[in-house]
Design an enzyme around this catalytic site. Sequence first.
Site, PDB file in Angstrom:
ATOM      1  N   GLU A 109      -3.694  -8.243 -18.425  1.00  0.00           N
ATOM      2  CA  GLU A 109      -3.606  -7.288 -17.315  1.00  0.00           C
ATOM      3  C   GLU A 109      -4.606  -6.143 -17.462  1.00  0.00           C
ATOM      4  O   GLU A 109      -5.243  -5.759 -16.493  1.00  0.00           O
ATOM      5  CB  GLU A 109      -2.215  -6.631 -17.294  1.00  0.00           C
ATOM      6  CG  GLU A 109      -1.176  -7.331 -16.483  1.00  0.00           C
ATOM      7  CD  GLU A 109       0.155  -6.569 -16.503  1.00  0.00           C
ATOM      8  OE1 GLU A 109       0.737  -6.428 -15.440  1.00  0.00           O
ATOM      9  OE2 GLU A 109       0.611  -6.122 -17.591  1.00  0.00           O
ATOM     10  N   ARG A 141       0.556   2.066  -5.880  1.00  0.00           N
ATOM     11  CA  ARG A 141       0.868   0.982  -4.957  1.00  0.00           C
ATOM     12  C   ARG A 141      -0.386   0.241  -4.499  1.00  0.00           C
ATOM     13  O   ARG A 141      -0.289  -0.748  -3.761  1.00  0.00           O
ATOM     14  CB  ARG A 141       1.586   1.536  -3.725  1.00  0.00           C
ATOM     15  CG  ARG A 141       2.846   2.298  -4.060  1.00  0.00           C
ATOM     16  CD  ARG A 141       3.448   2.890  -2.817  1.00  0.00           C
ATOM     17  NE  ARG A 141       3.969   1.870  -1.944  1.00  0.00           N
ATOM     18  CZ  ARG A 141       5.184   1.370  -2.019  1.00  0.00           C
ATOM     19  NH1 ARG A 141       6.011   1.814  -2.921  1.00  0.00           N
ATOM     20  NH2 ARG A 141       5.584   0.425  -1.205  1.00  0.00           N
ATOM     21  N   LYS A 193       1.285  -1.764  -8.769  1.00  0.00           N
ATOM     22  CA  LYS A 193       2.528  -1.509  -9.497  1.00  0.00           C
ATOM     23  C   LYS A 193       3.715  -2.165  -8.824  1.00  0.00           C
ATOM     24  O   LYS A 193       4.610  -2.689  -9.464  1.00  0.00           O
ATOM     25  CB  LYS A 193       2.728   0.009  -9.560  1.00  0.00           C
ATOM     26  CG  LYS A 193       3.955   0.442 -10.334  1.00  0.00           C
ATOM     27  CD  LYS A 193       3.685   0.347 -11.800  1.00  0.00           C
ATOM     28  CE  LYS A 193       4.885   0.670 -12.646  1.00  0.00           C
ATOM     29  NZ  LYS A 193       4.844  -0.093 -13.901  1.00  0.00           N
ATOM     30  N   TRP A 214      -3.983  -1.707  -0.909  1.00  0.00           N
ATOM     31  CA  TRP A 214      -4.106  -2.896  -1.749  1.00  0.00           C
ATOM     32  C   TRP A 214      -4.292  -4.030  -0.766  1.00  0.00           C
ATOM     33  O   TRP A 214      -3.371  -4.392  -0.032  1.00  0.00           O
ATOM     34  CB  TRP A 214      -2.832  -3.083  -2.582  1.00  0.00           C
ATOM     35  CG  TRP A 214      -2.922  -4.178  -3.596  1.00  0.00           C
ATOM     36  CD1 TRP A 214      -3.433  -4.096  -4.866  1.00  0.00           C
ATOM     37  CD2 TRP A 214      -2.451  -5.524  -3.446  1.00  0.00           C
ATOM     38  NE1 TRP A 214      -3.321  -5.304  -5.502  1.00  0.00           N
ATOM     39  CE2 TRP A 214      -2.722  -6.195  -4.658  1.00  0.00           C
ATOM     40  CE3 TRP A 214      -1.837  -6.233  -2.417  1.00  0.00           C
ATOM     41  CZ2 TRP A 214      -2.389  -7.538  -4.869  1.00  0.00           C
ATOM     42  CZ3 TRP A 214      -1.508  -7.561  -2.618  1.00  0.00           C
ATOM     43  CH2 TRP A 214      -1.785  -8.200  -3.828  1.00  0.00           C
ATOM     44  N   CYS A 274       0.863  -1.167   0.000  1.00  0.00           N
ATOM     45  CA  CYS A 274       0.000   0.000   0.000  1.00  0.00           C
ATOM     46  C   CYS A 274       0.901   1.217   0.000  1.00  0.00           C
ATOM     47  O   CYS A 274       2.118   1.088   0.059  1.00  0.00           O
ATOM     48  CB  CYS A 274      -0.850  -0.002   1.260  1.00  0.00           C
ATOM     49  SG  CYS A 274      -1.634  -1.595   1.542  1.00  0.00           S
ATOM     50  N   ASN A 287       2.030  -0.445   5.545  1.00  0.00           N
ATOM     51  CA  ASN A 287       2.249  -1.073   4.239  1.00  0.00           C
ATOM     52  C   ASN A 287       2.993  -2.369   4.502  1.00  0.00           C
ATOM     53  O   ASN A 287       3.986  -2.362   5.209  1.00  0.00           O
ATOM     54  CB  ASN A 287       3.094  -0.121   3.369  1.00  0.00           C
ATOM     55  CG  ASN A 287       3.704  -0.815   2.170  1.00  0.00           C
ATOM     56  OD1 ASN A 287       3.086  -1.701   1.592  1.00  0.00           O
ATOM     57  ND2 ASN A 287       4.901  -0.409   1.798  1.00  0.00           N
ATOM     58  N   GLY A 288       2.497  -3.488   3.940  1.00  0.00           N
ATOM     59  CA  GLY A 288       3.191  -4.757   4.153  1.00  0.00           C
ATOM     60  C   GLY A 288       2.301  -5.742   4.889  1.00  0.00           C
ATOM     61  O   GLY A 288       1.081  -5.583   4.927  1.00  0.00           O
ATOM     62  N   HIS A 323       1.364 -28.941 -29.403  1.00  0.00           N
ATOM     63  CA  HIS A 323       1.343 -29.806 -28.221  1.00  0.00           C
ATOM     64  C   HIS A 323       0.242 -29.414 -27.245  1.00  0.00           C
ATOM     65  O   HIS A 323       0.332 -29.720 -26.064  1.00  0.00           O
ATOM     66  CB  HIS A 323       2.714 -29.773 -27.526  1.00  0.00           C
ATOM     67  CG  HIS A 323       3.815 -30.266 -28.403  1.00  0.00           C
ATOM     68  ND1 HIS A 323       3.890 -31.576 -28.822  1.00  0.00           N
ATOM     69  CD2 HIS A 323       4.853 -29.629 -28.987  1.00  0.00           C
ATOM     70  CE1 HIS A 323       4.947 -31.719 -29.601  1.00  0.00           C
ATOM     71  NE2 HIS A 323       5.542 -30.544 -29.734  1.00  0.00           N
ATOM     72  N   LYS A 378       0.310  -8.311 -21.162  1.00  0.00           N
ATOM     73  CA  LYS A 378      -0.219  -6.946 -21.261  1.00  0.00           C
ATOM     74  C   LYS A 378      -1.717  -6.997 -21.507  1.00  0.00           C
ATOM     75  O   LYS A 378      -2.477  -6.273 -20.890  1.00  0.00           O
ATOM     76  CB  LYS A 378       0.425  -6.178 -22.427  1.00  0.00           C
ATOM     77  CG  LYS A 378       1.809  -5.621 -22.256  1.00  0.00           C
ATOM     78  CD  LYS A 378       1.938  -4.445 -21.344  1.00  0.00           C
ATOM     79  CE  LYS A 378       2.093  -4.883 -19.928  1.00  0.00           C
ATOM     80  NZ  LYS A 378       3.377  -5.265 -19.439  1.00  0.00           N
ATOM     81  N   GLU A 422       4.943 -11.510 -23.242  1.00  0.00           N
ATOM     82  CA  GLU A 422       4.703 -10.157 -22.741  1.00  0.00           C
ATOM     83  C   GLU A 422       3.425  -9.567 -23.353  1.00  0.00           C
ATOM     84  O   GLU A 422       2.641  -8.904 -22.669  1.00  0.00           O
ATOM     85  CB  GLU A 422       5.928  -9.270 -23.036  1.00  0.00           C
ATOM     86  CG  GLU A 422       5.781  -7.787 -22.777  1.00  0.00           C
ATOM     87  CD  GLU A 422       5.464  -7.418 -21.319  1.00  0.00           C
ATOM     88  OE1 GLU A 422       5.449  -8.308 -20.467  1.00  0.00           O
ATOM     89  OE2 GLU A 422       5.209  -6.224 -21.077  1.00  0.00           O
TER      90      GLU A 422
HETATM   91  C1  G6P Z   1       3.776  -6.122 -10.832  1.00  0.00           C
HETATM   92  C2  G6P Z   1       3.525  -5.149 -11.956  1.00  0.00           C
HETATM   93  C3  G6P Z   1       4.227  -5.615 -13.227  1.00  0.00           C
HETATM   94  C4  G6P Z   1       5.707  -5.832 -12.958  1.00  0.00           C
HETATM   95  C5  G6P Z   1       5.938  -6.788 -11.787  1.00  0.00           C
HETATM   96  C6  G6P Z   1       7.402  -6.814 -11.362  1.00  0.00           C
HETATM   97  O1  G6P Z   1       3.121  -7.316 -11.087  1.00  0.00           O
HETATM   98  O2  G6P Z   1       2.140  -5.014 -12.198  1.00  0.00           O
HETATM   99  O3  G6P Z   1       4.067  -4.648 -14.258  1.00  0.00           O
HETATM  100  O4  G6P Z   1       6.307  -6.362 -14.104  1.00  0.00           O
HETATM  101  O5  G6P Z   1       5.185  -6.368 -10.652  1.00  0.00           O
HETATM  102  O6  G6P Z   1       7.710  -5.550 -10.817  1.00  0.00           O
HETATM  103  P1  G6P Z   1       9.168  -4.946 -10.734  1.00  0.00           P
HETATM  104  O7  G6P Z   1       8.971  -3.615 -10.086  1.00  0.00           O
HETATM  105  O8  G6P Z   1       9.970  -5.884  -9.877  1.00  0.00           O
HETATM  106  O9  G6P Z   1       9.710  -4.862 -12.117  1.00  0.00           O
END
Ligand code: G6P
Length: 608
Positions: free
Chosen positions: A487, A27, A603, A74, A2, A98-99, A503, A484, A480
């Site tokens: 997400e 966050r 994030k 969060w 958070c 936070n945590g 497969h 994306k 990726e």
């Molecule tokens: C979260 C974010 C992703 C990111 C991942 C790793 O899941 O939504 O976009 O790739 O964390 O985060 P980092 O800050 O370690 O690259």
Amino acid sequence: MCGIVGILGQTPVAPQLIDALRRLEYRGYDSAGVATLEGGHLTRRRAEGKLSQLAARLDRLPLAGKAGIGHTRWATHGAPTEGNAHPHATERVAIVHNGIIENYRELRREVEAEGRLVESDTDTEIVAQLITRRLEDGLTPADAVRVTLPRLQGAFALAVIFEGYDDLMIAARRGSPLAIGRGDREVYLGSDAIALAPFTSSIIYLEDGDWAVLSRAEITIFDEAGNAVERPTVHGVGTSLLVDKGNHRHFMAKEIAEQPEVVGHTLAHYLDFAAARVNLPDDARIDFAALPRLSITACGTAYYAALTAKYWFERLARLPTDVDIASEFRYRDVPLTAGGAALVISQSGETADTLASLRYARQAGQTVGAVVNVHQSTIAREANFIMPTLAGPEIGVASTKAFTCQLAVLASLAVAAGRARGVLTEADEEKLVTALAEVPRLESVAMKLEAEIEALAADISGAGHVLYLGRGTSYPIALEGALKLKEISYIHAEGYAAGELKHGPIALVDADVPVVVIAPYDRIFEKTVSNMQEVAARGGRIILVTDEKGADAAGVTTAGTIVMPEMPATVTPLVYAVPVQLLAYHTAVFMGTDVDQPRNLAKSVTVE
Ligand code: G6P
């Protein structure tokens, strides 16, 4: 995971707390709250949902206190309801956190056995209760916190204010980041310096285990052992971190568009374009010539950067490279030979699993380099050396520019490794550096395909499932692309190595499943064409991302072909990332989702 803030100010602080929380919404954003001290009395406002809900509530019911704390959440323990939103409070304290407090069940049983009423489902409230108990025993606020902290297991950052104490805030950090800002007769606290950017550019980063007693006039910091310690003040961090969307509708759109610039900056940090040479910073201390094996660990998008790098290190430097998802690596009991080297990759530098992997590798005697975007992060500080990505603050939850900047660093490093190991000649280095130098321009060309990609996104937005296929370094780009899309558009998508299609996933192919094929015209293009034909034969709708030669040679009917500029094979991941990002972005815009803050995500993931 958070965001927390705190201010001891000279005027009512609620508006500033909200402003700071806005910068921390990346966050977490499922609920929010603030508490202030008005004439010594704790008062708080909390609201379910985004920060705007809390701001609206504060408009109706303002808070007048000049000392306060705030939180954007969060959820980890307990649903994202108003009752579970922070600050949590008793009659004596209000606290934001936070945590995770890992032993909270045991602590909750303990405080409930004493007849204390626990109102929320959170781990945080238990900390408020534990501190309150000590205050009732007659301890001072500082002593109450001091004796409570050792009872907490887990990774956390805390800020506490106290009924009756208008000029006091206590902060503690174990695992989760925390920054203190100094102002003119004011003091600030935040999960990162971005939160504090409008108020001050004088920042003190607490070290792991530190806790601090703050008043407007004085900041006293203690380490985990209870010794008073000095931590350096860093100047000038704040203003450089101010962020806005510019002319873009979303941060993600802005960050995609920024790639030519920030990838250019990043490459310029590692390459001497004029001499066509790799020019690593002096502290990049891996002796590649002698290295038997390299291990790379990361999460999410950063993991796909690692997967791409594996192809580069193995091909350009003949360096065996292991790539692991950090949450697996940390518990896999990996045998690492002392004297070896490891890389961790992280945009935020705070991802809990990646940090744990770094610590594991260091304990096993590895030299650990961190490819990070946030230079003051915990991962940056605990690594033996850092390889910064110069992407600037990335606000959109779905990573875009940080990814391509990570690729820029890793490609440069792979070329350096190739030279050090005698695999690449000076002429090879020159060719590769020249190719990398062209990436920013090629990304700009790819950006110009946006209108075509937007049209294809309309088609994708009607699909229930989407497959992404690629071979070689286009395989991680397929992964990726799928990540994306899911997400931010919430459409189910899977990335597959094109050769693996037969497969299993081919069973999913029919006219309703778009198949996005990432296939630059390279030495394995023909193999990918065979896989496309398998899709076409089953009525699959192909969206092909290739170049002119590839488009000519494909020989299959596609639902859409995105024709990219031609480029050397090594650099394709840095450029082909752009159309897959744009495809996901425009699909999400069509679907009307919350592009920058997609549901259930955050994030920076500072929990396991
Ligand atoms: C979260 C974010 C992703 C990111 C991942 C790793 O899941 O939504 O976009 O790739 O964390 O985060 P980092 O800050 O370690 O690259």
